[in-house]
Scaffold this active site. Structure first.
Site, PDB file in Angstrom:
ATOM      1  N   HIS A  58       0.841  -1.204   0.000  1.00  0.00           N
ATOM      2  CA  HIS A  58       0.000   0.000   0.000  1.00  0.00           C
ATOM      3  C   HIS A  58       0.872   1.249   0.000  1.00  0.00           C
ATOM      4  O   HIS A  58       1.455   1.625   1.013  1.00  0.00           O
ATOM      5  CB  HIS A  58      -0.945   0.038   1.210  1.00  0.00           C
ATOM      6  CG  HIS A  58      -1.953   1.144   1.100  1.00  0.00           C
ATOM      7  ND1 HIS A  58      -3.293   0.925   0.876  1.00  0.00           N
ATOM      8  CD2 HIS A  58      -1.808   2.486   1.127  1.00  0.00           C
ATOM      9  CE1 HIS A  58      -3.925   2.086   0.780  1.00  0.00           C
ATOM     10  NE2 HIS A  58      -3.035   3.059   0.943  1.00  0.00           N
ATOM     11  N   HIS A  60       1.614   5.328  -2.188  1.00  0.00           N
ATOM     12  CA  HIS A  60       1.167   6.384  -3.116  1.00  0.00           C
ATOM     13  C   HIS A  60       2.397   6.973  -3.791  1.00  0.00           C
ATOM     14  O   HIS A  60       2.970   7.948  -3.310  1.00  0.00           O
ATOM     15  CB  HIS A  60       0.380   7.461  -2.377  1.00  0.00           C
ATOM     16  CG  HIS A  60      -0.900   6.965  -1.801  1.00  0.00           C
ATOM     17  ND1 HIS A  60      -2.121   7.129  -2.443  1.00  0.00           N
ATOM     18  CD2 HIS A  60      -1.160   6.265  -0.671  1.00  0.00           C
ATOM     19  CE1 HIS A  60      -3.076   6.552  -1.722  1.00  0.00           C
ATOM     20  NE2 HIS A  60      -2.521   6.022  -0.637  1.00  0.00           N
ATOM     21  N   GLU A 214     -11.275   4.598   6.328  1.00  0.00           N
ATOM     22  CA  GLU A 214     -10.122   5.270   6.941  1.00  0.00           C
ATOM     23  C   GLU A 214     -10.646   6.486   7.695  1.00  0.00           C
ATOM     24  O   GLU A 214     -10.529   7.636   7.255  1.00  0.00           O
ATOM     25  CB  GLU A 214      -9.083   5.685   5.893  1.00  0.00           C
ATOM     26  CG  GLU A 214      -7.793   6.182   6.567  1.00  0.00           C
ATOM     27  CD  GLU A 214      -6.725   6.648   5.587  1.00  0.00           C
ATOM     28  OE1 GLU A 214      -7.005   6.703   4.384  1.00  0.00           O
ATOM     29  OE2 GLU A 214      -5.609   6.962   6.046  1.00  0.00           O
ATOM     30  N   TRP A 316       0.464  13.870   3.394  1.00  0.00           N
ATOM     31  CA  TRP A 316      -0.126  13.207   4.554  1.00  0.00           C
ATOM     32  C   TRP A 316       0.887  12.862   5.627  1.00  0.00           C
ATOM     33  O   TRP A 316       0.536  12.636   6.776  1.00  0.00           O
ATOM     34  CB  TRP A 316      -0.848  11.923   4.101  1.00  0.00           C
ATOM     35  CG  TRP A 316      -1.992  12.213   3.201  1.00  0.00           C
ATOM     36  CD1 TRP A 316      -3.280  12.512   3.587  1.00  0.00           C
ATOM     37  CD2 TRP A 316      -1.988  12.262   1.770  1.00  0.00           C
ATOM     38  NE1 TRP A 316      -4.057  12.747   2.477  1.00  0.00           N
ATOM     39  CE2 TRP A 316      -3.296  12.595   1.349  1.00  0.00           C
ATOM     40  CE3 TRP A 316      -1.006  12.061   0.790  1.00  0.00           C
ATOM     41  CZ2 TRP A 316      -3.659  12.736   0.010  1.00  0.00           C
ATOM     42  CZ3 TRP A 316      -1.353  12.206  -0.548  1.00  0.00           C
ATOM     43  CH2 TRP A 316      -2.666  12.541  -0.928  1.00  0.00           C
TER      44      TRP A 316
HETATM   45 FE   FE2 Z   1      -3.442   5.178   1.138  1.00  0.00          FE
END
Ligand code: FE2
Length: 429
Positions: A58, A60, A214, A316
């Site tokens: 997982h 990005h 999430e 993030w």
């Molecule tokens: Fe994510």
């Protein structure tokens, strides 16, 4: 028999010691003690751990290494991160995304991370990230398996062209269907998006990996719909729920019903411990929720669990290093999985478990597998996590593609040894 590469005296993750690994033609051809044969190159593992490569299921990669562009995330929340990414998106160029992604892949390889599943945002009519990461996937293929997920970051229904763009991305060669049901306008829209996206995957014979629940909202229950649709459409084993943080806050009775449904559907679970310990619970005073999904409980129900890195230096998360041992280290702390056996399980959550989710072929240390593995400066998997051990050698298809010098500190103390090797402090049986 002669080998291209022969590893001598390795400890394996299953506890076998004194093992030799012979590689030829890019494959592992022998794993046994006391191999005496010619080899193009021989590496003495010195009793240290040889493990299959790390896998990050997982990530990005379209956003990585963009920290500070165009500004910092001041609140530290998921929602400000999404807003900030929205400001950056129109400014992205294919060249800049490719350059950052390739630099991240260099870092990943240096850390023995040789397979990554990356979500790629499709809520940009130019599909800049998609074009860039398809190019990156092609360029890194000799040394890193990159799998892409078509991810409607701003909502499959909430973002005007997401549906059309997601299909364009799949047509261009993105291989997994993504989603973000908790970000749709209503619970109903979220559930509808799960159904539509699973149907799309079933039609095309693709895998599914959704950002799912999430949030700290215990009533965010899209994982229930995802499990239901997985079973209804015969997608068992091909679907993953990522994050699943609402499960942390759910009512225990409801979870006791949910986990068997997930197990029955063969849905995989992906926790992202670094990110969710940082992002979740931001609306809490004290006590503050940890915001990691229920890993030991899912394990007890036979659900396949993996840990992802999710973000490195992006809107993030300001930190991160491409080191999956750091990810496992955080996960086991947050989940309080501190027994010897549970820590070994956490190592599997960054190696074999995510390899299963990605469907990697030829992964593992058995004869016939690809000759891909790491030599770590640690005696076993627990020591590897404890020390975030140096990757002494990273091997891909039988070739050493990265090396790091052993970490040994020099001491200047009267009457004490003149050096310390932290990896020599493992408990003695
Ligand atoms: Fe994510």
């Amino acid at each position: 028999m002669s080998f291209d590469l022969l590893i001598k005296n390795a400890t394996l993750p299953d506890g076998r010691t004194g093992m030799d690994i012979g590689c030829a033609g890019g494959k592992i051809v022998a794993v046994e003690a006391g191999i005496a044969a010619e080899a193009g190159r021989t590496l003495d593992a010195g009793g240290k751990l040889v493990a299959p490569p790390f896998v990050d299921v997982h990530f990005h990669m379209d956003a990585t290494l963009s920290l500070g562009l165009p500004r910092m995330n001041e609140s530290g929340t998921l929602l400000e991160g999404i807003a900030l990414w929205g400001e950056l998106k129109p400014l992205l160029t294919i060249e800049a995304v490719v350059e950052r992604a390739l630099r991240y892949c260099d870092l990943a390889v240096s850390q023995g991370l040789l397979a990554v599943r990356s979500h790629v945002d499709v809520c940009d009519d130019r599909l800049t990230g998609v074009e860039a990461l398809l190019e990156v996937r092609r360029r890194v293929a000799p040394y890193l398996d990159l799998q892409l997920v078509a991810f409607p970051q701003d909502g499959f229904y909430r973002s005007p062209n997401a549906e059309k763009n997601l299909i364009r991305a799949l047509d261009m060669g993105v291989e997994v269907v993504g989603g973000i049901p908790h970000f749709e306008r209503t619970m109903e829209d979220g559930a509808r998006s799960v159904t539509a996206l699973c149907e799309l995957a079933a039609e095309r014979g693709l895998m599914v990996d959704m950002h799912c629940d999430e949030t700290d909202d215990p009533l965010s229950r899209h994982i229930e719909t995802l499990s239901y649709e997985t079973r209804r459409l015969g997608l068992q084993g091909r679907v993953a729920g990522s994050h699943l943080t609402s499960m942390h806050s759910m009512d225990n009775y409801y979870v006791s019903k949910l986990l068997p449904l997930m197990a029955e559907a063969g849905v995989h679970a992906i926790a992202n411990p670094l990110i969710n310990i940082a992002l979740q619970g931001r609306h809490d005073t004290y006590p503050k929720r940890r915001g990691q999904t229920r890993v030991p409980e899912m394990r007890a129900h036979g659900i396949n669990v993996a840990f992802g890195h999710d973000c490195v230096m992006d809107p993030w998360y300001s930190l991160g290093s491409g080191d999956m041992l750091e990810v496992a280290h955080m996960a086991l702390h947050v989940a309080q999985m501190t027994s010897r056996e549970a820590m070994r399980y956490c190592f599997e959550c960054i190696t074999t478990h995510p390899a299963t989710i990605m469907g990697l072929e030829g992964y593992g240390l058995a004869p016939g597998c690809n000759a891909d593995f790491n030599l770590l400066q640690a005696d076993d998997a627990i020591e590897a996590i404890r020390l975030k051990a140096a990757r002494l050698a990273v091997v891909r298809r039988g070739r050493v593609i990265a090396q790091t010098a052993p970490r040994v500190s020099q001491l200047s103390l009267d009457g004490r040894p003149d050096s310390v090797d932290a990896s020599a402090y493992a408990p003695r049986a």
